[in-house]
Design a protein around this motif. Structure first.
Motif, PDB file in Angstrom:
ATOM      1  N   ILE A  36      40.037   1.360  58.488  1.00  0.00           N
ATOM      2  CA  ILE A  36      40.637   3.001  59.017  1.00  0.00           C
ATOM      3  C   ILE A  36      41.765   2.894  58.340  1.00  0.00           C
ATOM      4  O   ILE A  36      42.313   4.029  58.156  1.00  0.00           O
ATOM      5  N   TYR A  37      42.385   1.930  57.527  1.00  0.00           N
ATOM      6  CA  TYR A  37      43.774   2.001  56.703  1.00  0.00           C
ATOM      7  C   TYR A  37      43.338   2.395  55.336  1.00  0.00           C
ATOM      8  O   TYR A  37      44.436   2.566  54.728  1.00  0.00           O
ATOM      9  N   GLU A  39      42.892   4.997  52.837  1.00  0.00           N
ATOM     10  CA  GLU A  39      43.539   6.386  52.738  1.00  0.00           C
ATOM     11  C   GLU A  39      42.310   7.189  52.833  1.00  0.00           C
ATOM     12  O   GLU A  39      42.238   8.366  53.363  1.00  0.00           O
ATOM     13  N   SER A  42      40.383   7.415  56.028  1.00  0.00           N
ATOM     14  CA  SER A  42      41.129   8.002  56.888  1.00  0.00           C
ATOM     15  C   SER A  42      41.281   9.474  56.984  1.00  0.00           C
ATOM     16  O   SER A  42      41.092  10.177  57.941  1.00  0.00           O
ATOM     17  N   ARG A  46      39.806  12.153  59.737  1.00  0.00           N
ATOM     18  CA  ARG A  46      40.710  13.030  60.296  1.00  0.00           C
ATOM     19  C   ARG A  46      40.026  14.469  60.082  1.00  0.00           C
ATOM     20  O   ARG A  46      39.890  14.999  61.071  1.00  0.00           O
TER      21      ARG A  46
END
Length: 92
Positions: A36-37, A39, A42, A46
């Motif tokens: 999830i880190y 980019e 993520s 989102r």
């Protein structure tokens, strides 16, 4: 078929695809298959959360999780398909 009806049905199909992608990505994150880190991951999560979370929150308010199992996604998918097939039945 009227073009507006076709557009609505296409949008409902697209939203169903968004829900299924959201489910798959959440499973992959929970099983540590995705980072999830990252980019890109993520930003995709989102965006999918912004598209799916408001209706899921409304459903979860009325139907709480059952033994840790959140049924709101399944209910939303059923509702989307119900609306889709109702439109097809009455406007075809």
């Amino acid at each position: 078929m009227h073009p507006l009806i076709y557009l609505i049905i296409s949008m409902l199909d697209l939203y169903s695809l968004v829900l299924i992608c959201w489910i798959i990505l959440n499973w992959m994150i929970r099983f540590n298959m995705l980072n999830i880190y990252n980019e890109f991951v993520s930003s995709v999560i989102r965006t999918l959360n912004q598209l799916t979370h408001p209706p899921l929150r409304i459903i979860s308010r009325y139907i709480p999780p059952f033994n840790g199992l959140d049924l709101s996604v399944m209910i939303l998918l059923i509702a989307v398909h119900f609306v889709k097939y109702t439109i097809i039945y009455y406007f075809r």
